[in-house]
Design a protein around this motif. Structure first.
Motif, PDB file in Angstrom:
ATOM      1  N   LYS A   1       0.827  -1.202   0.000  1.00  0.00           N
ATOM      2  CA  LYS A   1       0.000   0.000   0.000  1.00  0.00           C
ATOM      3  C   LYS A   1       0.870   1.264   0.000  1.00  0.00           C
ATOM      4  O   LYS A   1       1.904   1.326   0.663  1.00  0.00           O
ATOM      5  CB  LYS A   1      -0.912   0.018   1.226  1.00  0.00           C
ATOM      6  CG  LYS A   1      -1.860  -1.161   1.290  1.00  0.00           C
ATOM      7  CD  LYS A   1      -2.854  -1.100   0.168  1.00  0.00           C
ATOM      8  CE  LYS A   1      -3.872  -2.220   0.271  1.00  0.00           C
ATOM      9  NZ  LYS A   1      -4.826  -2.178  -0.814  1.00  0.00           N
ATOM     10  N   SER A   2       0.403   2.242  -0.737  1.00  0.00           N
ATOM     11  CA  SER A   2       1.085   3.532  -0.822  1.00  0.00           C
ATOM     12  C   SER A   2       1.381   4.092   0.561  1.00  0.00           C
ATOM     13  O   SER A   2       0.542   4.038   1.454  1.00  0.00           O
ATOM     14  CB  SER A   2       0.186   4.492  -1.603  1.00  0.00           C
ATOM     15  OG  SER A   2       0.715   5.784  -1.621  1.00  0.00           O
ATOM     16  N   TRP A   3       2.593   4.614   0.729  1.00  0.00           N
ATOM     17  CA  TRP A   3       3.056   5.285   1.941  1.00  0.00           C
ATOM     18  C   TRP A   3       3.151   4.368   3.169  1.00  0.00           C
ATOM     19  O   TRP A   3       3.307   4.850   4.281  1.00  0.00           O
ATOM     20  CB  TRP A   3       2.204   6.514   2.254  1.00  0.00           C
ATOM     21  CG  TRP A   3       2.483   7.615   1.286  1.00  0.00           C
ATOM     22  CD1 TRP A   3       1.819   7.844   0.105  1.00  0.00           C
ATOM     23  CD2 TRP A   3       3.509   8.588   1.361  1.00  0.00           C
ATOM     24  NE1 TRP A   3       2.378   8.908  -0.545  1.00  0.00           N
ATOM     25  CE2 TRP A   3       3.418   9.401   0.209  1.00  0.00           C
ATOM     26  CE3 TRP A   3       4.508   8.862   2.294  1.00  0.00           C
ATOM     27  CZ2 TRP A   3       4.268  10.445  -0.035  1.00  0.00           C
ATOM     28  CZ3 TRP A   3       5.352   9.924   2.043  1.00  0.00           C
ATOM     29  CH2 TRP A   3       5.232  10.703   0.900  1.00  0.00           C
ATOM     30  N   HIS A   4       3.098   3.057   3.001  1.00  0.00           N
ATOM     31  CA  HIS A   4       3.238   2.129   4.141  1.00  0.00           C
ATOM     32  C   HIS A   4       4.711   2.085   4.550  1.00  0.00           C
ATOM     33  O   HIS A   4       5.597   2.056   3.702  1.00  0.00           O
ATOM     34  CB  HIS A   4       2.750   0.736   3.736  1.00  0.00           C
ATOM     35  CG  HIS A   4       2.604  -0.199   4.870  1.00  0.00           C
ATOM     36  ND1 HIS A   4       3.644  -0.941   5.357  1.00  0.00           N
ATOM     37  CD2 HIS A   4       1.534  -0.515   5.629  1.00  0.00           C
ATOM     38  CE1 HIS A   4       3.220  -1.678   6.363  1.00  0.00           C
ATOM     39  NE2 HIS A   4       1.935  -1.440   6.549  1.00  0.00           N
ATOM     40  N   PRO A   5       5.003   2.069   5.864  1.00  0.00           N
ATOM     41  CA  PRO A   5       6.404   2.153   6.319  1.00  0.00           C
ATOM     42  C   PRO A   5       7.315   1.019   5.853  1.00  0.00           C
ATOM     43  O   PRO A   5       8.427   1.292   5.407  1.00  0.00           O
ATOM     44  CB  PRO A   5       6.297   2.150   7.841  1.00  0.00           C
ATOM     45  CG  PRO A   5       4.900   2.499   8.152  1.00  0.00           C
ATOM     46  CD  PRO A   5       4.065   2.125   6.973  1.00  0.00           C
ATOM     47  N   ALA A   6       6.882  -0.235   5.943  1.00  0.00           N
ATOM     48  CA  ALA A   6       7.814  -1.319   5.587  1.00  0.00           C
ATOM     49  C   ALA A   6       7.083  -2.623   5.312  1.00  0.00           C
ATOM     50  O   ALA A   6       6.054  -2.917   5.917  1.00  0.00           O
ATOM     51  CB  ALA A   6       8.825  -1.529   6.699  1.00  0.00           C
TER      52      ALA A   6
END
Length: 124
Positions: free
Chosen positions: A86-91
């Motif tokens: 998912k977009s902008w997910h940390p890791a």
């Protein structure tokens, strides 16, 4: 700098395999798909590490404004994990060690399954 390859699935028929950039330099892996506005159905990257590892093949989605299908492939050319990132997910980390990270359009999530054997072919 990446060069174009095709990622063939040897375990199931795929008449239209994705054409992606083979990305084995530090700078290419670092940039990845960040700062692109979109990803076409036949676009993506294959991030290449030096060895099988969970940590080295982890990815982040910062500055990637769209979702992607991610497949982790080990040095035996077997898909070991997959996810819609998912977009902008940390890791995201693979469940097991991998050497390659295939990042492609999310509509292609069904192109590869865990356990599938793959091959990379350089385009002329």
């Amino acid at each position: 700098m990446s060069y174009p390859i095709v990622v063939n699935n040897l375990s199931r028929e795929n008449t239209d395999p994705p054409r992606v950039g083979y990305c084995d330099s530090f700078s290419c892996r670092l940039r990845g798909l960040m700062f692109r506005s979109k990803l076409g159905l036949d676009e993506g990257l294959l991030l290449v590490e030096k060895r099988d590892s969970r940590l080295d093949t982890s990815i982040h989605m910062f500055f990637v404004p769209f979702d992607i299908a991610v497949f982790w492939i080990n040095s035996e050319m077997t898909v070991v994990d997959k996810v819609i990132a998912k977009s902008w997910h940390p890791a995201y980390f693979p469940k097991t060690d991998a050497k390659y990270v295939l990042e492609i359009h999310p509509d292609r999530i069904g192109n590869y399954e865990i356990g599938d054997k793959v091959e990379f072919k350089k385009l002329a």
